[in-house]
Design a protein around this motif. Structure first.
Motif, short mmCIF file in Angstrom:
data_model
loop_
_atom_site.label_atom_id
_atom_site.label_comp_id
_atom_site.label_asym_id
_atom_site.label_seq_id
_atom_site.Cartn_x
_atom_site.Cartn_y
_atom_site.Cartn_z
N ASP A 1 0.81 -1.19 -0.18
CA ASP A 1 -0.07 0.06 0.04
C ASP A 1 1.01 1.26 -0.07
O ASP A 1 1.40 1.64 0.95
N VAL A 2 1.22 1.68 -1.24
CA VAL A 2 2.34 2.58 -1.28
C VAL A 2 1.57 4.18 -1.39
O VAL A 2 0.83 4.23 -2.41
N THR A 3 2.11 5.10 -0.84
CA THR A 3 1.91 6.53 -0.90
C THR A 3 3.03 7.28 -1.11
O THR A 3 4.20 6.79 -1.00
N ILE A 4 3.03 8.24 -2.38
CA ILE A 4 4.27 8.89 -2.89
C ILE A 4 3.92 10.46 -2.35
O ILE A 4 2.97 11.00 -2.66
N LEU A 5 4.62 10.93 -1.60
CA LEU A 5 4.75 12.45 -1.54
C LEU A 5 5.29 13.19 -2.55
O LEU A 5 6.62 13.18 -2.84
N ALA A 6 4.50 14.07 -3.17
CA ALA A 6 5.11 15.07 -4.31
C ALA A 6 4.24 16.24 -4.08
O ALA A 6 3.27 16.43 -3.42
N ARG A 7 4.86 17.33 -4.87
CA ARG A 7 4.11 18.85 -4.66
C ARG A 7 3.87 19.22 -6.25
O ARG A 7 4.72 18.66 -7.07
N GLY A 8 3.26 20.38 -6.23
CA GLY A 8 3.09 21.04 -7.67
C GLY A 8 2.59 20.31 -8.77
O GLY A 8 1.83 19.47 -8.66
N LYS A 9 3.36 20.54 -9.90
CA LYS A 9 3.10 19.77 -11.05
C LYS A 9 3.24 18.47 -10.94
O LYS A 9 2.52 17.43 -11.65
N ARG A 10 4.28 17.97 -10.42
CA ARG A 10 4.66 16.50 -10.36
C ARG A 10 3.37 15.88 -9.50
O ARG A 10 2.92 14.61 -9.65
N ALA A 11 2.83 16.42 -8.46
CA ALA A 11 1.76 15.72 -7.74
C ALA A 11 0.56 15.43 -8.80
O ALA A 11 0.02 14.56 -8.50
N GLU A 12 0.51 16.52 -9.28
CA GLU A 12 -0.72 16.55 -10.41
C GLU A 12 -0.67 15.42 -11.47
O GLU A 12 -1.51 14.62 -11.97
N GLU A 13 0.78 15.30 -11.92
CA GLU A 13 1.05 14.39 -13.08
C GLU A 13 0.83 12.85 -12.30
O GLU A 13 0.03 11.87 -13.27
N LEU A 14 1.15 12.62 -11.21
CA LEU A 14 0.81 11.32 -10.66
C LEU A 14 -0.27 11.18 -10.33
O LEU A 14 -0.90 9.96 -10.36
N GLU A 15 -1.11 12.01 -9.85
CA GLU A 15 -2.67 11.72 -9.61
C GLU A 15 -3.34 11.43 -10.97
O GLU A 15 -4.20 10.54 -10.99
N LYS A 16 -3.05 12.11 -12.07
CA LYS A 16 -3.66 11.96 -13.37
C LYS A 16 -3.28 10.74 -14.00
O LYS A 16 -3.91 10.09 -14.46
N ASP A 17 -1.84 10.30 -14.06
CA ASP A 17 -1.58 9.21 -14.79
C ASP A 17 -0.97 8.36 -14.13
O ASP A 17 -0.59 7.11 -14.73
N GLY A 18 -0.32 8.43 -12.92
CA GLY A 18 0.29 7.35 -12.10
C GLY A 18 1.66 7.65 -12.33
O GLY A 18 2.19 8.48 -13.00
N ILE A 19 2.43 6.40 -11.99
CA ILE A 19 3.87 6.57 -12.15
C ILE A 19 4.21 5.93 -13.46
O ILE A 19 4.16 4.73 -13.65
N VAL A 20 4.55 6.86 -14.59
CA VAL A 20 4.92 6.47 -15.80
C VAL A 20 6.42 6.61 -15.90
O VAL A 20 6.98 7.48 -15.80
N ILE A 21 7.07 5.30 -16.42
CA ILE A 21 8.71 5.34 -16.25
C ILE A 21 8.80 4.45 -17.80
O ILE A 21 8.32 3.52 -18.14
N ARG A 22 9.61 5.22 -18.50
CA ARG A 22 10.13 4.60 -19.57
C ARG A 22 11.71 3.79 -19.43
O ARG A 22 12.69 4.53 -18.82
#
Length: 308
Positions: free
Chosen positions: A25-46
């Motif tokens: 059960d993972v939570t990630i602490l982020a702020r600003g634009k990065r937090a919005e990206e994670l909420e919208k798209d999840g963790i996207v890694i190439r």
């Protein structure tokens, strides 16, 4: 298991993805634009070498409150950013903390948490062995889920080791437990610092390495000087193969660095200016304390200082 990854940069995102895929059960602490990206798209890694892109949903928070409770907290950020989060970690009621990243001052960080927290803190230190960089709304990774973390306690075995093993038991991710993590972290700083001292332009942006003979010789000899500083502090180089390569196989190291300087991959492994500056200040203090001469590092440091 309830886990917080405090920090959503390249390495924090990679580690969070590994833990999510481990069924935690993972939570990630982020702020600003990065937090919005994670909420919208999840963790996207190439994943560069695996030629694939992964997307994993994750819970996002913007703050760590005093009453928030986690089984494990992984603090994944740059060395120069750690001091700003120590008071927040001290106030939080969670007991088990892993501080992940380059670290020249692990003991003082642990002491701060122990002395300023109303609850008992068990602290470990680690380094997520991977690399990458941000590319718009996603992270480029050269490690992926098969990476590893070098990890250890400053005072014997990690008290919450069973929790760590449980968190990673379902993924291809190795926890490499060390008995002297502080020596490993300080040893790691030496090549990181010498390689990155020539990696920035006047705008503090990464530049292509020149790879010329003079530059490479100064880098290699400065690493040798760095080992001498550690030895004067009573610290053995870990792993030992690092010291042998730097001191006994300089011709091989020269060729490896020559190839490294010609490849674009160095930008996926390079640090950022603020962190390298902080590590440089720490090394300068070690050098002054021991009185160890470092003529080759002084040349690199002079060039690095001109950028400030």
């Amino acid at each position: 298991m309830k886990i917080l990854v405090y920090g959503a940069g390249v390495l924090g995102s990679q580690l969070a993805q590994v833990l999510v895929r481990g069924g935690n059960d993972v939570t990630i602490l982020a702020r600003g634009k990065r937090a919005e990206e994670l909420e919208k798209d999840g963790i996207v890694i190439r994943h560069v070498f695996q030629f694939k892109t992964t997307v994993d949903p994750v819970r996002v928070v913007r703050t760590l409150e005093a009453n928030d409770q986690y089984d494990l907290i992984f603090v994944v950020m740059k060395y120069n950013d750690f001091p700003s989060v120590l008071p927040i970690l001290a106030e939080n009621q969670s007991n088990n903390i892993v501080i992940v990243g380059n670290n020249a001052d692990a003991r003082s960080m642990q002491t701060y948490l122990e002395e300023h927290s109303p609850r008992e803190k068990q602290v470990a230190f680690g380094f997520h062995v991977s690399g990458g960089r941000r590319d718009k709304d996603r992270m480029l990774s050269i490690g992926g889920g098969s990476a590893q973390m070098v990890i250890g306690s400053l005072d014997g075995e990690i008290g919450f080791k069973p929790l760590l093993d449980q968190a990673f038991q379902r993924v291809k991710y190795k926890l490499n437990y060390l008995s002297d993590i502080d020596a490993w972290l300080k040893s790691h700083i030496i090549p990181i610092l010498m390689l990155n001292a020539v990696s920035f332009n006047e705008q503090y942006e990464l530049k292509k390495l020149d790879g010329n003979k003079r530059q490479l010789v100064h880098m290699i000899e400065a690493m040798d000087e760095g080992i001498s500083v550690l030895e004067a502090m009573g610290i053995s180089v870990i792993p030992e193969i690092q010291g042998r390569l730097i001191r006994k196989h300089k011709r091989m190291l020269y060729l490896l660095l020559k190839i490294y300087s010609l490849l674009p991959m160095h930008k996926l492994l390079a640090g950022v200016f603020g962190e390298i500056e902080a590590l440089s200040d720490a090394f300068t203090n070690w050098k002054k304390t021991t009185g160890t001469p470092t003529p080759h590092w002084d040349v690199l440091k002079r060039d690095f200082t001109r950028l400030k």
